[in-house]
Design a protein around this motif. Sequence first.
Motif, PDB file in Angstrom:
ATOM      1  N   LEU A  19     -45.564 -92.031  13.749  1.00  0.00           N
ATOM      2  CA  LEU A  19     -46.889 -92.645  13.791  1.00  0.00           C
ATOM      3  C   LEU A  19     -47.357 -92.807  15.235  1.00  0.00           C
ATOM      4  N   GLU A  20     -46.471 -93.265  16.100  1.00  0.00           N
ATOM      5  CA  GLU A  20     -46.832 -93.426  17.505  1.00  0.00           C
ATOM      6  C   GLU A  20     -47.158 -92.085  18.145  1.00  0.00           C
ATOM      7  N   GLU A  21     -46.410 -91.051  17.773  1.00  0.00           N
ATOM      8  CA  GLU A  21     -46.648 -89.712  18.316  1.00  0.00           C
ATOM      9  C   GLU A  21     -48.050 -89.219  17.960  1.00  0.00           C
ATOM     10  N   VAL A  22     -48.466 -89.457  16.732  1.00  0.00           N
ATOM     11  CA  VAL A  22     -49.772 -88.977  16.272  1.00  0.00           C
ATOM     12  C   VAL A  22     -50.908 -89.824  16.834  1.00  0.00           C
ATOM     13  N   LEU A  23     -50.707 -91.117  16.922  1.00  0.00           N
ATOM     14  CA  LEU A  23     -51.800 -91.999  17.331  1.00  0.00           C
ATOM     15  C   LEU A  23     -51.944 -92.135  18.844  1.00  0.00           C
ATOM     16  N   SER A  24     -50.975 -91.640  19.610  1.00  0.00           N
ATOM     17  CA  SER A  24     -51.112 -91.717  21.063  1.00  0.00           C
ATOM     18  C   SER A  24     -52.152 -90.695  21.519  1.00  0.00           C
ATOM     19  N   ASP A  25     -52.716 -90.937  22.677  1.00  0.00           N
ATOM     20  CA  ASP A  25     -53.742 -90.042  23.207  1.00  0.00           C
ATOM     21  C   ASP A  25     -53.141 -88.757  23.755  1.00  0.00           C
ATOM     22  N   GLU A  91     -57.149 -99.228  -3.406  1.00  0.00           N
ATOM     23  CA  GLU A  91     -57.918 -98.354  -2.515  1.00  0.00           C
ATOM     24  C   GLU A  91     -57.030 -97.732  -1.440  1.00  0.00           C
ATOM     25  N   GLU A  92     -56.131 -98.509  -0.873  1.00  0.00           N
ATOM     26  CA  GLU A  92     -55.255 -97.997   0.179  1.00  0.00           C
ATOM     27  C   GLU A  92     -54.315 -96.918  -0.369  1.00  0.00           C
ATOM     28  N   LEU A  93     -53.767 -97.144  -1.554  1.00  0.00           N
ATOM     29  CA  LEU A  93     -52.877 -96.144  -2.153  1.00  0.00           C
ATOM     30  C   LEU A  93     -53.654 -94.896  -2.577  1.00  0.00           C
ATOM     31  N   LEU A  95     -56.304 -93.676  -1.111  1.00  0.00           N
ATOM     32  CA  LEU A  95     -56.557 -92.930   0.117  1.00  0.00           C
ATOM     33  C   LEU A  95     -55.297 -92.212   0.584  1.00  0.00           C
ATOM     34  N   LEU A  96     -54.171 -92.887   0.539  1.00  0.00           N
ATOM     35  CA  LEU A  96     -52.917 -92.290   0.969  1.00  0.00           C
ATOM     36  C   LEU A  96     -52.555 -91.074   0.119  1.00  0.00           C
ATOM     37  N   ILE A  97     -52.729 -91.176  -1.188  1.00  0.00           N
ATOM     38  CA  ILE A  97     -52.427 -90.058  -2.085  1.00  0.00           C
ATOM     39  C   ILE A  97     -53.410 -88.908  -1.851  1.00  0.00           C
ATOM     40  N   ALA A  98     -54.678 -89.234  -1.641  1.00  0.00           N
ATOM     41  CA  ALA A  98     -55.668 -88.183  -1.369  1.00  0.00           C
ATOM     42  C   ALA A  98     -55.327 -87.441  -0.077  1.00  0.00           C
ATOM     43  N   LEU A  99     -54.922 -88.163   0.945  1.00  0.00           N
ATOM     44  CA  LEU A  99     -54.550 -87.523   2.208  1.00  0.00           C
ATOM     45  C   LEU A  99     -53.293 -86.674   2.058  1.00  0.00           C
ATOM     46  N   LEU A 118     -53.270 -93.606  10.207  1.00  0.00           N
ATOM     47  CA  LEU A 118     -53.966 -94.890  10.084  1.00  0.00           C
ATOM     48  C   LEU A 118     -53.884 -95.437   8.660  1.00  0.00           C
ATOM     49  N   ALA A 119     -53.912 -94.555   7.667  1.00  0.00           N
ATOM     50  CA  ALA A 119     -53.769 -94.997   6.277  1.00  0.00           C
ATOM     51  C   ALA A 119     -52.375 -95.557   6.032  1.00  0.00           C
TER      52      ALA A 119
END
Length: 132
Positions: A19-25, A91-93, A95-99, A118-119
Amino acid sequence: VLSRSLADEGIPDGLITTLEEVLSDRPGAVASARKMDGLLARFGLPAPRQRPPEVCPLGPEDAARISDHFRRATRLLVQITPHRVAFYPTEELRLLIALSNERPDPSEALSYLRRYALAIVALLDLMGDDEE
């Protein structure tokens, strides 16, 4: 503490790292721009408008590795989350399944993985920590 709590639930410790790898700039070298900003500030001049940091391109192998990791985490989160929250996060689940079912073009991989990350973070936030 969060990593230990997630590990107790069977969620791999590497998820937080991914997660940190993806969200870092992942910016390139910007040391010279910072020197110029310091010089301008010393003379009382405003710093120039900053451009968004340049992002290193995400290779297809990295995108596939991260997508696979997130999909495995999604399967676990769908099973675990209902037992760790006070209300069912429909709603959160959803979105997660759709992604997890989405297959973006390689040119859109980084933005897709950031939305996916982010999800996951939103769901982990709802789950909270056992120590609270």
